[in-house]
Design an enzyme around this catalytic site. Structure first.
Site, PDB file in Angstrom:
ATOM      1  N   GLU A 123       0.837  -1.213   0.000  1.00 43.03           N
ATOM      2  CA  GLU A 123       0.000   0.000   0.000  1.00 43.03           C
ATOM      3  C   GLU A 123       0.870   1.260   0.000  1.00 43.03           C
ATOM      4  OE1 GLU A 123      -2.417  -1.434   3.478  1.00 43.03           O
ATOM      5  OE2 GLU A 123      -4.069  -0.817   2.181  1.00 43.03           O
ATOM      6  N   GLU A 143      -3.652 -10.247   4.002  1.00 49.38           N
ATOM      7  CA  GLU A 143      -4.701  -9.848   4.939  1.00 49.38           C
ATOM      8  C   GLU A 143      -5.739 -10.958   5.150  1.00 49.38           C
ATOM      9  OE1 GLU A 143      -3.248  -7.867   2.850  1.00 49.38           O
ATOM     10  OE2 GLU A 143      -2.921  -5.926   3.806  1.00 49.38           O
TER      11      GLU A 143
HETATM   12  C1  1HE Z   1       6.813  -8.619  12.073  1.00 45.16           C
HETATM   13  C2  1HE Z   1       6.088  -8.484  10.872  1.00 45.16           C
HETATM   14  C3  1HE Z   1       4.890  -7.734  10.895  1.00 45.16           C
HETATM   15  C4  1HE Z   1       7.840  -9.658  10.464  1.00 45.16           C
HETATM   16  N1  1HE Z   1       4.512  -7.205  12.080  1.00 45.16           N
HETATM   17  N2  1HE Z   1       6.390  -8.061  13.203  1.00 45.16           N
HETATM   18  N3  1HE Z   1       2.088  -8.567   7.083  1.00 45.16           N
HETATM   19  C5  1HE Z   1       2.299  -9.892   7.020  1.00 45.16           C
HETATM   20  O1  1HE Z   1       1.427 -10.700   7.238  1.00 45.16           O
HETATM   21  C6  1HE Z   1       3.714 -10.306   6.716  1.00 45.16           C
HETATM   22  C7  1HE Z   1       4.326 -10.962   7.938  1.00 45.16           C
HETATM   23  N4  1HE Z   1       5.738 -11.234   7.774  1.00 45.16           N
HETATM   24  C8  1HE Z   1       6.226 -12.256   7.029  1.00 45.16           C
HETATM   25  O2  1HE Z   1       5.526 -12.977   6.335  1.00 45.16           O
HETATM   26  C9  1HE Z   1       7.710 -12.497   7.109  1.00 45.16           C
HETATM   27  O3  1HE Z   1       8.194 -11.872   8.286  1.00 45.16           O
HETATM   28  C10 1HE Z   1       8.525 -11.969   5.903  1.00 45.16           C
HETATM   29  C11 1HE Z   1       8.223 -12.857   4.689  1.00 45.16           C
HETATM   30  C12 1HE Z   1       8.213 -10.520   5.571  1.00 45.16           C
HETATM   31  C13 1HE Z   1      10.035 -12.056   6.226  1.00 45.16           C
HETATM   32  O4  1HE Z   1      10.369 -13.374   6.634  1.00 45.16           O
HETATM   33  P1  1HE Z   1      11.717 -13.619   7.447  1.00 45.16           P
HETATM   34  O5  1HE Z   1      11.883 -15.097   7.604  1.00 45.16           O
HETATM   35  O6  1HE Z   1      12.826 -12.873   6.782  1.00 45.16           O
HETATM   36  O7  1HE Z   1      11.522 -12.906   8.873  1.00 45.16           O
HETATM   37  P2  1HE Z   1      10.696 -13.423  10.167  1.00 45.16           P
HETATM   38  O8  1HE Z   1      11.516 -14.385  10.925  1.00 45.16           O
HETATM   39  O9  1HE Z   1       9.330 -13.878   9.780  1.00 45.16           O
HETATM   40  O10 1HE Z   1      10.493 -12.074  10.977  1.00 45.16           O
HETATM   41  C14 1HE Z   1      11.585 -11.427  11.609  1.00 45.16           C
HETATM   42  C15 1HE Z   1      11.030 -10.601  12.739  1.00 45.16           C
HETATM   43  O11 1HE Z   1      10.189  -9.607  12.203  1.00 45.16           O
HETATM   44  C16 1HE Z   1      10.169 -11.423  13.678  1.00 45.16           C
HETATM   45  O12 1HE Z   1      10.293 -10.849  14.965  1.00 45.16           O
HETATM   46  P3  1HE Z   1      11.234 -11.515  16.108  1.00 45.16           P
HETATM   47  O13 1HE Z   1      11.101 -10.584  17.281  1.00 45.16           O
HETATM   48  O14 1HE Z   1      10.677 -12.888  16.331  1.00 45.16           O
HETATM   49  O15 1HE Z   1      12.621 -11.548  15.523  1.00 45.16           O
HETATM   50  C17 1HE Z   1       8.778 -11.176  13.154  1.00 45.16           C
HETATM   51  O16 1HE Z   1       7.779 -11.365  14.139  1.00 45.16           O
HETATM   52  C18 1HE Z   1       8.885  -9.725  12.771  1.00 45.16           C
HETATM   53  N5  1HE Z   1       7.879  -9.352  11.781  1.00 45.16           N
HETATM   54  N6  1HE Z   1       6.747  -9.155   9.900  1.00 45.16           N
HETATM   55  C19 1HE Z   1       5.254  -7.372  13.180  1.00 45.16           C
HETATM   56  N7  1HE Z   1       4.155  -7.546   9.814  1.00 45.16           N
HETATM   57  C20 1HE Z   1      -2.964  -0.619   7.072  1.00 45.16           C
HETATM   58  S1  1HE Z   1      -3.474  -2.167   7.041  1.00 45.16           S
HETATM   59  C21 1HE Z   1      -2.253  -3.130   6.323  1.00 45.16           C
HETATM   60  C22 1HE Z   1      -2.513  -4.574   6.617  1.00 45.16           C
HETATM   61  C23 1HE Z   1      -1.289  -5.395   6.476  1.00 45.16           C
HETATM   62  O17 1HE Z   1      -0.213  -4.908   6.224  1.00 45.16           O
HETATM   63  S2  1HE Z   1      -1.507  -7.048   6.698  1.00 45.16           S
HETATM   64  C24 1HE Z   1      -0.005  -7.766   6.293  1.00 45.16           C
HETATM   65  C25 1HE Z   1       0.887  -7.950   7.491  1.00 45.16           C
END
Ligand code: 1HE
Length: 269
Positions: A123, A143
């Site tokens: 977005e 989402e």
């Molecule tokens: C996060 C987030 C996040 C990672 N919020 N903390 N977005 C999503 O559903 C995407 C969610 N994220 C992922 O699918 C993956 O993290 C990735 C593919 C982007 C990257 O994977 P990777 O293996 O490199 O990293 P990871 O191990 O999944 O994440 C590393 C850290 O980032 C981990 O935290 P840690 O404290 O355990 O190290 C994750 O929890 C954190 N992290 N993504 C919070 N999104 C205005 S409305 C919009 C609506 C949306 O955007 S919905 C989509 C949300």
């Protein structure tokens, strides 16, 4: 995360998840929270707003990019837990307000994309005027899987870029598009090798910054509105905008330069 003074660039009071850099007339805004994959929390959204509202007058184009392996993992999901319906509406409206400042701000914005460009990250990218994708970029709207809905203007901007059917597919099935597919369907306008996106973004921003400011204004403010108007209103608006732009001294000087053999020719690039 505690607010910290921006390390460089503009001396703005930005959160530590954002960094700025100045390159002449170009301002660079870096999403700088790589340990959370540049997930966008409230502080970051408000920091983006602060950046766009306090840009120095001599900045003429902006490049947004992301630190680490991914452009942005979208909305910071940890902030969703406590939000009720009213707070959810207010939160989404805040994103709308801030992304409107990007889309309808003073200067054109180039987004350089790599790795995950998902949810709110997509977005954010959609609010920019030019998108440069590196080969590593991929796009998703997870989402549906998270039980939520886009809230950062995705329902409005993304169908205009790639069509409602594709956005539905992405949200219903979790389909992802890779960088080449994203280029083919119109998410990005440029596709470049990994590691070269920022250079390309800055090159494009430099070209954009050399345009007459009123032309850039017309392109980002008038063109999208004209494209949405009925054609008779659009033609009228276009003629008014054309007359305003060509009436400027800057336009006259540029035309004179060309007619007196000083201005650049249009060559294939
Ligand atoms: C996060 C987030 C996040 C990672 N919020 N903390 N977005 C999503 O559903 C995407 C969610 N994220 C992922 O699918 C993956 O993290 C990735 C593919 C982007 C990257 O994977 P990777 O293996 O490199 O990293 P990871 O191990 O999944 O994440 C590393 C850290 O980032 C981990 O935290 P840690 O404290 O355990 O190290 C994750 O929890 C954190 N992290 N993504 C919070 N999104 C205005 S409305 C919009 C609506 C949306 O955007 S919905 C989509 C949300």
């Amino acid at each position: 995360m505690s607010p910290a003074k921006a390390k460089d660039g503009f001396g703005m009071d930005l959160p530590s998840s954002l960094r700025t850099e100045r390159r002449g007339e170009i301002a660079l805004l870096l999403l700088s929270r790589p340990n959370k994959r540049n997930a966008i929390d409230d502080e970051t959204v408000l920091g983006i707003e602060a950046f766009f509202t306090s840009l120095p007058a001599d900045v003429r184009a902006i490049v947004i990019h992301g630190e680490g392996e991914h452009f942005s993992a979208g909305l910071d999901l940890t902030e969703l837990k406590e939000r009720d319906v009213a707070a959810g509406i207010a939160h989404s409206r805040m994103w709308h307000r801030v992304f409107d400042r990007i889309e309808f701000g003073r200067v054109p914005v180039v987004a350089v994309l790599h790795g995950a460009v998902v949810g709110g990250g997509l977005e954010l990218a959609a609010a920019a005027h030019i998108r440069v994708a590196e080969r590593s970029a991929y796009y998703a709207l997870p989402e549906g899987a998270r039980g939520i809905y886009v809230g950062g203007g995705g329902s409005v901007r993304l169908p205009r870029l790639i069509g409602t059917a594709r956005v539905m597919d992405m949200m219903l099935t979790g389909r992802t598009y890779d960088a080449a597919e994203g280029q083919a369907i119109g998410i990005s306008q440029y596709l470049v090798e990994s590691g070269t996106g920022l250079a390309k973004g800055v090159e494009l921003a430099t070209t954009i910054a050399a345009n007459a400011p009123l032309t850039n204004f017309a392109v980002i403010h008038a063109l999208p509105r004209i494209a949405e108007q009925d054609s008779t209103s659009g033609y009228l608006m276009e003629s008014l905008m054309a007359a305003i732009a060509q009436g400027e001294d800057e336009a006259k000087a540029r035309l004179k330069d060309f007619l007196e053999k000083r201005g650049p020719k249009v060559i294939q690039r």
